[in-house]
Design a protein around this motif. Structure first.
Motif, mmCIF file in Angstrom:
data_model
loop_
_atom_site.group_PDB
_atom_site.id
_atom_site.type_symbol
_atom_site.label_atom_id
_atom_site.label_comp_id
_atom_site.label_asym_id
_atom_site.label_seq_id
_atom_site.Cartn_x
_atom_site.Cartn_y
_atom_site.Cartn_z
ATOM 1 N N UNK A 188 -21.559 16.761 3.234
ATOM 2 C CA UNK A 188 -21.489 16.729 1.777
ATOM 3 C C UNK A 188 -22.346 15.612 1.168
ATOM 4 N N UNK A 189 -23.007 14.832 2.016
ATOM 5 C CA UNK A 189 -23.900 13.758 1.554
ATOM 6 C C UNK A 189 -23.165 12.780 0.625
ATOM 7 N N UNK A 190 -22.030 12.279 1.092
ATOM 8 C CA UNK A 190 -21.246 11.369 0.263
ATOM 9 C C UNK A 190 -20.524 10.357 1.143
ATOM 10 N N UNK A 191 -20.036 9.289 0.527
ATOM 11 C CA UNK A 191 -19.285 8.289 1.283
ATOM 12 C C UNK A 191 -17.781 8.368 1.020
ATOM 13 N N UNK A 192 -17.368 9.345 0.202
ATOM 14 C CA UNK A 192 -15.944 9.541 -0.046
ATOM 15 C C UNK A 192 -15.687 10.949 -0.569
ATOM 16 N N UNK A 236 -7.142 6.176 5.921
ATOM 17 C CA UNK A 236 -8.399 6.668 5.351
ATOM 18 C C UNK A 236 -8.414 6.490 3.838
ATOM 19 N N UNK A 237 -7.241 6.609 3.227
ATOM 20 C CA UNK A 237 -7.122 6.321 1.788
ATOM 21 C C UNK A 237 -7.357 4.831 1.547
ATOM 22 N N UNK A 238 -6.765 4.002 2.370
ATOM 23 C CA UNK A 238 -6.862 2.555 2.178
ATOM 24 C C UNK A 238 -8.270 2.026 2.442
ATOM 25 N N UNK A 239 -9.046 2.774 3.212
ATOM 26 C CA UNK A 239 -10.451 2.412 3.432
ATOM 27 C C UNK A 239 -11.357 2.879 2.291
ATOM 28 N N UNK A 240 -10.822 3.679 1.372
ATOM 29 C CA UNK A 240 -11.611 4.169 0.256
ATOM 30 C C UNK A 240 -12.379 5.447 0.550
ATOM 31 N N UNK A 241 -12.141 6.048 1.728
ATOM 32 C CA UNK A 241 -12.839 7.281 2.077
ATOM 33 C C UNK A 241 -12.246 8.491 1.361
ATOM 34 N N UNK A 242 -10.973 8.364 0.955
ATOM 35 C CA UNK A 242 -10.251 9.422 0.256
ATOM 36 C C UNK A 242 -9.637 8.814 -1.002
ATOM 37 N N UNK A 243 -9.825 9.477 -2.140
ATOM 38 C CA UNK A 243 -9.270 8.979 -3.402
ATOM 39 C C UNK A 243 -7.888 9.561 -3.701
ATOM 40 N N UNK A 244 -7.687 10.852 -3.382
ATOM 41 C CA UNK A 244 -6.409 11.522 -3.630
ATOM 42 C C UNK A 244 -6.080 12.407 -2.440
ATOM 43 N N UNK A 245 -4.770 12.642 -2.226
ATOM 44 C CA UNK A 245 -4.308 13.409 -1.079
ATOM 45 C C UNK A 245 -3.538 14.644 -1.548
#
Length: 314
Positions: A104-108, A130-139
């Protein structure tokens, strides 16, 4: 929670296992889909839903390539971890996410889903770091019943993470998520409900009926063609309402789920679908029309549950 009334789905993009060619009989090129993305973005429809499982990553690749012309802040990306395709490493969720980010050419990703409920206790905790690393914004969780949704939410909350979304099959022809209290639970707890298969893979577009079945031997044709004779009355009512409101027949199905206070995921494969989808956002069916559609759908007595879906019973 999410600043959109509709998401655009890409399950029917790509090829290979669970891809657009096998499931839908589609053969879409990058050029075809670039026109769809450009039209959507120009019309303010910028919420895109995909999955690593769709066409073995080819859906993500096509979407990621189409979006490279746009600033990352100008669109919203939703993709999924699918347990049955999990790897054997120490961090299967992180590994699958890493592949999605690359394609997806993105960092999150803005919204990351656990695609089904095989192993709620095992997979849900792996989302938290993965959320706490900033890779995921919402679950979010997809294809979970109410008990599984509640348990996933408990696990996430214990790790300081919110459950922000639920994605299940929900349409005029499949209302189990409503019947089993999932919609009410989401509305009561500030969780956005994203229905998929709102158009039942094209059955609720008015383009197909007993006299005009799906062509070819795609999974869609095999599943839905036998059901078409039972849907004549429902489709006739939808066509009548589409004429009344001067919209596409598909817009009736889309407006119905929007008026159920949900955020539908609408599959898009052609540029003109964007205009149809946008019209549905401002369409307001009356209470009597909503009830008439539901009654005719009930009378059809069809089962459109997918082979991957688990029971929605509590």
């Amino acid at each position: 929670m999410f600043n959109t009334k509709v998401a655009l789905g890409t399950w029917s993009w790509g090829s290979g296992l669970n891809g657009g060619d096998q499931v839908f009989g589609n053969h879409l090129t990058q050029t075809d889909l670039q026109a769809v993305v450009d039209s959507a973005m120009a019309n303010g429809l910028n919420f895109w839903d995909t999955a690593a499982a769709y066409g073995e990553g080819s859906s993500e690749t096509l979407l990621g390539n189409c979006l490279t012309a746009y600033n990352r802040d100008d669109y919203f990306l939703s993709t999924k971890f699918t347990p049955r395709f999990a790897g054997s490493g120490e961090n299967p969720v992180g590994d699958m996410l890493a592949g999605s980010l690359k394609r997806l050419h993105t960092d999150h990703v803005d919204l990351y889903w656990i695609h089904n409920a095989e192993g709620v206790e095992k997979w849900t905790p792996m989302i938290i770091p993965l959320v706490k690393k900033g890779l995921i914004k919402h679950v979010g969780v997809s294809n979970h019943n109410l008990q599984q949704i509640k348990r996933a939410r408990e696990i996430l909350n214990a790790g300081g993470v919110e459950l922000d979304a639920v994605q299940n099959h929900y349409s005029l022809l499949d209302r189990k998520s409503e019947d089993e209290g999932i919609l009410d639970y989401c509305h009561e707890n500030g969780i956005t409900f994203f229905p998929y298969m709102v158009l039942e893979q094209g059955v609720l577009t008015g383009k197909h009926d007993a006299a005009h079945p799906f062509e070819g031997d795609s999974n869609r044709a095999k599943k839905y063609n036998p059901l078409l004779p039972k849907l004549n009355e429902l489709l006739a009512k939808m066509i009548e309402l589409a004429g009344k409101y001067h919209v596409a027949v598909a817009d009736i199905a889309t407006a119905w789920v929007i008026q159920k206070n949900t955020t539908p995921i609408i599959g898009v494969t052609k540029q003109h679908y964007i205009a149809d989808t946008k019209r549905a956002l401002s369409l307001n069916l009356t209470s009597d029309e909503m009830k008439a559609l539901e009654s005719l759908a009930d009378q059809a007595h069809v089962n459109t549950q997918g082979s991957w879906e688990h029971s929605m019973d509590k």
